[in-house]
Design a protein around this motif. Sequence first.
Motif, PDB file in Angstrom:
ATOM      1  N   GLY A 256      10.934  75.161   4.575  1.00 24.81           N
ATOM      2  CA  GLY A 256       9.571  75.055   4.315  1.00 24.81           C
ATOM      3  C   GLY A 256       9.204  75.998   3.417  1.00 24.81           C
ATOM      4  O   GLY A 256       9.504  76.127   2.160  1.00 24.81           O
ATOM      5  N   ALA A 257       8.474  77.106   3.445  1.00 26.57           N
ATOM      6  CA  ALA A 257       7.897  78.018   2.572  1.00 26.57           C
ATOM      7  C   ALA A 257       7.028  77.282   1.556  1.00 26.57           C
ATOM      8  O   ALA A 257       7.338  77.761   0.257  1.00 26.57           O
ATOM      9  CB  ALA A 257       8.930  78.981   2.062  1.00 26.57           C
ATOM     10  N   ASN A 258       6.402  76.565   1.761  1.00 29.34           N
ATOM     11  CA  ASN A 258       5.766  75.672   0.816  1.00 29.34           C
ATOM     12  C   ASN A 258       6.613  74.857  -0.137  1.00 29.34           C
ATOM     13  O   ASN A 258       6.395  74.500  -1.534  1.00 29.34           O
ATOM     14  CB  ASN A 258       4.732  76.420   0.166  1.00 29.34           C
ATOM     15  CG  ASN A 258       3.536  76.673   0.954  1.00 29.34           C
ATOM     16  OD1 ASN A 258       3.267  76.179   1.943  1.00 29.34           O
ATOM     17  ND2 ASN A 258       3.156  77.924   0.722  1.00 29.34           N
ATOM     18  N   ILE A 259       8.023  74.569   0.158  1.00 25.38           N
ATOM     19  CA  ILE A 259       8.817  73.821  -0.624  1.00 25.38           C
ATOM     20  C   ILE A 259       9.479  72.711   0.055  1.00 25.38           C
ATOM     21  O   ILE A 259       9.994  72.843   1.122  1.00 25.38           O
ATOM     22  CB  ILE A 259       9.950  74.817  -1.079  1.00 25.38           C
ATOM     23  CG1 ILE A 259       9.627  75.890  -2.044  1.00 25.38           C
ATOM     24  CG2 ILE A 259      11.021  74.136  -1.950  1.00 25.38           C
ATOM     25  CD1 ILE A 259      10.418  77.346  -2.165  1.00 25.38           C
ATOM     26  N   THR A 260       9.290  71.675  -0.598  1.00 30.36           N
ATOM     27  CA  THR A 260       9.818  70.218   0.120  1.00 30.36           C
ATOM     28  C   THR A 260      11.185  70.231   0.007  1.00 30.36           C
ATOM     29  O   THR A 260      11.795  70.323  -0.816  1.00 30.36           O
ATOM     30  CB  THR A 260       9.079  68.985  -0.486  1.00 30.36           C
ATOM     31  OG1 THR A 260       9.406  69.008  -1.652  1.00 30.36           O
ATOM     32  CG2 THR A 260       7.588  69.291  -0.167  1.00 30.36           C
TER      33      THR A 260
END
Length: 460
Positions: A256-260
């Motif tokens: 996650g962490a806004n990374i797909t």
Amino acid sequence: MAHHGHYDEGSEASYDGPEAGESMGYAGLVLWLPAAAVLAIAYYAAQHARRALSHDDFRIVSLLVWSSECGSAIAVAIVMAVLVGLGVIAALSAFLVGCQGGHRPLRSVAASSSCLGFVVAAAAAAFGGVYVRPQVTRTANLVCQETDVWGCTAAAAARRLGIGSRAVDFEQGLREGWNLSDAAEVCSLLGRICAPPAQFNVSTACLCSGNWDIEASAAAAAAATAAMPAGRARASAALGANPWQGTMGAFCGEWGANITGEWCFVEPTTQCRQGAKTPLTTSKGVTLDVSDGPCTRFVESRSVLLLTEFAWMWRGVKLVGGVGVALLVLALFSVVLLRFCFSTHRSPDVAPVDHGPAEVDPKLLRQFDDAQRRAVRRLTDETPMDLKLQLYAFCRQAKDGNVRGERPGSWAKPEDQARWASWADLRGMPKDKAIHGYISVVNQLEGDAGGASTSRRASD
């Protein structure tokens, strides 16, 4: 008593000698070339497999493959061996057919070798390791990323990270499979597994750095741990608390962490052929680089042992693929021989003719059957070839009508060419006349045999 052809006893006795062009003659030797190639490649594949299966390094890589949930390398090796064994049987059958000829046996060789060739080639392509290698490499990298996790340094590690369930499964498998009772033995084997390749540079290699951060949702981490299979839970329990619980980024995962997609932390100097580096500020306020490059097929390996075994396994797969290609060539050669030696198309100069009355006098048919049985008793190796050819031609004309198929080629045996020509000379002869001709030749055969017997008695 040797005789030409074969006569079946009974009311439906018939001559079942070779069909026109049934023997391939020297053309059958063409089958020996791809068949010999199959046997030669299969031999080298067997030697290759024997070395691999008896080597400890193969066992280690097999355990890595299994721990990476990519199936069983040993099961794949067994499947490959069975397919290669079937290929050897097909090749030996081709040798036999090349010697003896025969339309149906040749068709069987063509069908079996083509089907088996496709299966073997497809299996080699499927088991080539294209999809297995990156996953296994990532598992091995996790194992070798921090040997502190396994207690292989003088000072105990303050934390355990970057191992994942697969790495734990592998370490547990080492202990059980090699009967390792203490940490020193485990560390010695891991040292061999984790020896890096030549010119390996950890700062630029496309792999995870081992840095980590606290996972955004501790509840999500706990839920993931609870959903873990019991076997893995037991394996991780052997190392204490779940070493990855509550952390993210130490190895490839969808963090996650806004990374797909999957990603992990990498060194600032990491160079991957695929995947861009982006900065990420951790919960401690430290900015680290992340990338999905180590999570792709371009991931690099920390283990020279793994690379060596992969190269060895790939060579074995290529040998199996070579067996498949050789079988396909064997099938192609068989089809060519079927086309040129056993063509079933009617010759252009053959026109439909009236074969005489549909019904033949039953008395004449009984005489025909009796003549065939008499011929069996009279035919010997000393019987003149012209009488044998006449018997063949009259019998085939009486049974099957006009000659079928094309004239045997120059590769066919001379006797097959002579049979075809003798039968073709009777083209258009009705069945009853062919039977009369056959009976006349048998009578001549008996007369010649009787005269020869009288001469021998006189000389005695």
